[in-house]
Design an enzyme around this catalytic site. Structure first.
Site, mmCIF file in Angstrom:
data_model
loop_
_atom_site.group_PDB
_atom_site.id
_atom_site.type_symbol
_atom_site.label_atom_id
_atom_site.label_comp_id
_atom_site.label_asym_id
_atom_site.label_seq_id
_atom_site.Cartn_x
_atom_site.Cartn_y
_atom_site.Cartn_z
ATOM 1 N N HIS A 39 36.318 42.783 48.409
ATOM 2 C CA HIS A 39 36.720 43.252 47.070
ATOM 3 C C HIS A 39 35.773 44.375 46.648
ATOM 4 C CE1 HIS A 39 38.325 42.501 42.909
ATOM 5 N NE2 HIS A 39 37.097 42.830 42.534
ATOM 6 N N ASP A 41 34.772 47.053 43.711
ATOM 7 C CA ASP A 41 34.908 47.415 42.300
ATOM 8 C C ASP A 41 34.667 48.898 42.109
ATOM 9 O OD1 ASP A 41 35.373 44.869 41.028
ATOM 10 O OD2 ASP A 41 33.320 44.342 41.595
ATOM 11 N N GLY A 150 28.547 42.415 37.444
ATOM 12 C CA GLY A 150 28.518 41.130 38.123
ATOM 13 C C GLY A 150 27.552 40.199 37.412
ATOM 14 N N GLY A 151 27.580 38.943 37.788
ATOM 15 C CA GLY A 151 26.586 37.992 37.306
ATOM 16 C C GLY A 151 26.781 37.475 35.894
ATOM 17 N N ASP A 181 38.602 36.854 38.771
ATOM 18 C CA ASP A 181 37.403 37.630 39.100
ATOM 19 C C ASP A 181 36.415 37.522 37.949
ATOM 20 O OD1 ASP A 181 35.632 39.603 39.938
ATOM 21 O OD2 ASP A 181 37.042 41.261 39.744
HETATM 22 C C1 DX5 Z 1 33.274 42.642 37.288
HETATM 23 C C2 DX5 Z 1 33.789 42.821 38.684
HETATM 24 C C3 DX5 Z 1 33.619 41.685 39.619
HETATM 25 C C4 DX5 Z 1 32.191 41.283 39.878
HETATM 26 C C5 DX5 Z 1 32.190 39.794 39.869
HETATM 27 O O1 DX5 Z 1 33.655 43.760 36.551
HETATM 28 O O2 DX5 Z 1 35.163 43.146 38.660
HETATM 29 O O3 DX5 Z 1 34.310 41.890 40.853
HETATM 30 O O4 DX5 Z 1 31.668 41.731 41.101
HETATM 31 O O5 DX5 Z 1 30.890 39.371 39.962
HETATM 32 P P1 DX5 Z 1 30.486 37.854 39.746
HETATM 33 O O6 DX5 Z 1 31.173 37.052 40.800
HETATM 34 O O7 DX5 Z 1 28.996 37.898 39.909
HETATM 35 O O8 DX5 Z 1 30.903 37.463 38.363
HETATM 36 ZN ZN ZN Z 2 36.350 43.120 40.547
#
Ligand code: DX5
Ligand code: ZN
Length: 235
Positions: A39, A41, A150-151, A181
């Site tokens: 995936h 981003d 993320g996170g 996601d």
């Molecule tokens: C957030 C992204 C995600 C992100 C998810 O905008 O679209 O794909 O990488 O990260 P986690 O799994 O850490 O929430």
């Molecule tokens: Zn994403």
């Protein structure tokens, strides 16, 4: 014919949380650990308050794996970028309904480039935004966090949204897979599975773990537990 014809739940590894100094090794490691998709981003600093990854990154990922590459476009004017990502090796491209001026045109463009078309919705975006676009979509991506980073912890309201979409698709006799996601980890993945998710995007929970194969196997076991507890069967 809509849908991806999935044979089981899929884990999509979100490379946003990978160690970029060793991106090739990281991609290989999660692929060897039986990740189903990669995936990627894409963030433009306008649609979301962050910048991330372009077609060159997708090309780099494509050089080390033949797994499907799921590009998640978090950009204004998605139409301007779709062809370049498809040429770089994206097999799946999702666009936010909130960012596409003419969503049906955008989805048709994704398909015309040979990729599967996903409609993404941020946590605050209503399901009604996708209502008249289902014929042009191959999967629906429901964000569980505000996109951009993320996170983060997931917003619990997304579970109701997933259940509602799952029931609505069943009512309409459609078998579109639901991807989610944001904030998916070993503790939360069962709830996502119970709500009706088919494709689980995992970023920081995966790339933060030492043993990718072990973590993915444990996540699959949690998904099974969640699916067994589903009150409304998936169509
Ligand atoms: C957030 C992204 C995600 C992100 C998810 O905008 O679209 O794909 O990488 O990260 P986690 O799994 O850490 O929430
Ligand atoms: Zn994403």
């Amino acid at each position: 014919m809509a849908g991806l014809g999935l044979r089981g739940p899929l884990i999509a590894s979100s490379i946003l949380s990978a160690d970029f100094t060793r991106l090739g090794e990281e991609v290989l490691a999660v692929a060897n650990a039986h990740s189903d998709w990669m995936h990627v981003d894409v963030m433009d600093g306008h649609f979301v308050p962050n910048l991330a990854m372009g077609p060159a990154t997708v090309e780099a990922v494509r050089r080390v794996t033949s797994l499907p590459i799921d590009v998640h476009l978090m950009v204004d004017n998605p139409d301007e970028f779709i062809e370049r990502f498809a040429k770089a090796g994206a097999t799946h491209i999702s666009v936010h309904a909130e960012s596409a001026m003419h969503l049906n045109r955008t989805l048709a463009l994704v398909r015309s480039c040979g990729a599967k078309a996903g409609i993404a919705l941020g946590p605050a975006a209503p399901l009604s935004l996708i209502e008249w676009s289902l014929d042009l979509a191959d999967y629906i991506l429901l964000l569980a966090v505000n996109p951009g980073f993320g996170g983060q912890e997931f917003q619990p309201s997304v579970l109701d949204k997933i259940r509602t979409l799952r029931a609505e698709l069943a009512r309409k006799g459609r078998s579109l897979p639901i991807e989610s996601d944001g904030g998916i980890n070993l503790k939360t993945i069962m709830d996502f599975a119970a709500a009706g998710v088919d494709i689980f995007v995992v970023g920081s929970a995966l790339f933060g773990a030492g043993d990718y194969a072990n973590l993915i196997a444990r996540m699959r076991a949690e998904i099974q537990r969640g699916q067994k507890s589903r009150s409304v069967p998936a169509s």
